[in-house]
Write a protein that holds these residues in place. Structure first.
Motif, short mmCIF file in Angstrom:
data_model
loop_
_atom_site.label_atom_id
_atom_site.label_comp_id
_atom_site.label_asym_id
_atom_site.label_seq_id
_atom_site.Cartn_x
_atom_site.Cartn_y
_atom_site.Cartn_z
N ARG A 48 33.25 36.37 24.05
CA ARG A 48 31.83 36.06 24.26
C ARG A 48 31.66 34.62 24.74
N GLU A 49 32.39 33.70 24.14
CA GLU A 49 32.30 32.29 24.56
C GLU A 49 32.77 32.11 25.99
N ARG A 50 33.87 32.73 26.33
CA ARG A 50 34.37 32.64 27.71
C ARG A 50 33.38 33.27 28.68
N GLU A 51 32.83 34.41 28.30
CA GLU A 51 31.87 35.11 29.16
C GLU A 51 30.60 34.29 29.34
N ARG A 52 30.14 33.66 28.27
CA ARG A 52 28.93 32.83 28.34
C ARG A 52 29.16 31.65 29.31
N ALA A 53 30.28 30.98 29.18
CA ALA A 53 30.60 29.85 30.06
C ALA A 53 30.76 30.32 31.51
N ALA A 54 31.41 31.44 31.70
CA ALA A 54 31.59 31.98 33.05
C ALA A 54 30.25 32.40 33.66
N GLY A 55 29.38 32.94 32.83
CA GLY A 55 28.05 33.31 33.32
C GLY A 55 27.28 32.09 33.80
N GLU A 56 27.38 31.01 33.04
CA GLU A 56 26.71 29.77 33.44
C GLU A 56 27.26 29.25 34.76
N SER A 57 28.58 29.31 34.92
CA SER A 57 29.15 28.82 36.18
C SER A 57 28.73 29.71 37.35
N ALA A 58 28.60 31.01 37.12
CA ALA A 58 28.15 31.92 38.19
C ALA A 58 26.71 31.62 38.58
N VAL A 59 25.86 31.35 37.60
CA VAL A 59 24.46 31.02 37.90
C VAL A 59 24.39 29.72 38.70
N GLN A 60 25.15 28.71 38.29
CA GLN A 60 25.15 27.44 39.01
C GLN A 60 25.67 27.62 40.43
N ALA A 61 26.71 28.40 40.60
CA ALA A 61 27.25 28.66 41.94
C ALA A 61 26.22 29.39 42.79
N CYS A 62 25.51 30.33 42.19
CA CYS A 62 24.49 31.08 42.92
C CYS A 62 23.38 30.15 43.39
N LEU A 63 22.95 29.25 42.53
CA LEU A 63 21.87 28.32 42.90
C LEU A 63 22.29 27.37 44.01
N ALA A 64 23.57 27.05 44.09
CA ALA A 64 24.06 26.09 45.09
C ALA A 64 24.58 26.77 46.35
N ALA A 65 24.70 28.07 46.34
CA ALA A 65 25.34 28.79 47.45
C ALA A 65 24.40 29.00 48.62
N PRO A 66 24.98 29.12 49.81
CA PRO A 66 24.17 29.52 50.96
C PRO A 66 23.70 30.97 50.78
N ALA A 67 22.65 31.31 51.48
CA ALA A 67 22.01 32.62 51.32
C ALA A 67 22.97 33.79 51.47
N GLU A 68 23.92 33.70 52.38
CA GLU A 68 24.82 34.83 52.61
C GLU A 68 25.77 35.10 51.44
N ARG A 69 25.87 34.15 50.52
CA ARG A 69 26.71 34.35 49.34
C ARG A 69 25.90 34.54 48.06
N ALA A 70 24.63 34.29 48.13
CA ALA A 70 23.79 34.34 46.93
C ALA A 70 23.77 35.73 46.29
N ALA A 71 23.71 36.77 47.10
CA ALA A 71 23.66 38.12 46.53
C ALA A 71 24.92 38.44 45.74
N LEU A 72 26.08 38.10 46.28
CA LEU A 72 27.33 38.34 45.57
C LEU A 72 27.35 37.57 44.25
N LEU A 73 26.99 36.30 44.31
CA LEU A 73 27.02 35.47 43.10
C LEU A 73 25.99 35.90 42.08
N ALA A 74 24.82 36.33 42.54
CA ALA A 74 23.81 36.84 41.62
C ALA A 74 24.30 38.10 40.94
N SER A 75 24.99 38.95 41.68
CA SER A 75 25.56 40.16 41.11
C SER A 75 26.61 39.83 40.05
N ILE A 76 27.44 38.85 40.33
CA ILE A 76 28.47 38.43 39.36
C ILE A 76 27.80 37.84 38.12
#
Length: 131
Positions: free
Chosen positions: A91-119
């Motif tokens: 759960r701790e690893r998943e929580r941290a990984a979820g946060e990194s995916a959200v941050q990556a999604c917010l910083a990503a260009p539009a063509e990658r946002a859908a993939l990162l939002a899905s992750i």
């Protein structure tokens, strides 16, 4: 006559590493951790195998998109002796990984946002499955 060694007009600096490259390793490591936990605690395999497969699929897709090779060796993970402690660690690893995916999604260009939002959404659902 002076030597022109190294004066190639097409010699360019290599492109910078893809900012999503660390997510390949992260997803791959998560898949390995879940696989290890499912192997160590067979009673959890039914819950953990779909999550393992999701992280492996994310790692493969991120590797394809970033043109980064998947790691050639599976990272070593440490699974706790009891299943409750293992679930807490996942759960701790998943929580941290979820946060990194959200941050990556917010910083990503539009063509990658859908993939990162899905992750990011998948990682949030994994937390629910681990309750």
């Amino acid at each position: 006559m002076p030597s022109l060694t190294g004066c190639d007009p097409f010699d360019r600096d290599p492109p910078p590493p893809d900012p999503l490259a660390p997510m390949v390793d992260e997803a791959f490591a998560l898949a390995a951790a879940y696989q290890d936990a499912a192997t160590t605690h067979p009673v959890l395999a039914g819950r953990l195998t779909p999550i393992t497969e999701a992280h492996a699929a994310h790692a493969a897709e991120l590797a394809r998109v970033t043109e980064v090779a998947l790691p050639s060796t599976t990272p070593t993970t440490s699974t706790a002796a009891d299943s409750d402690t293992t679930l807490t660690a996942l759960r701790e690893r998943e929580r941290a990984a979820g946060e990194s995916a959200v941050q990556a999604c917010l910083a990503a260009p539009a063509e990658r946002a859908a993939l990162l939002a899905s992750i990011a959404a998948a990682r949030a659902s994994h937390l629910e499955a681990l309750q």
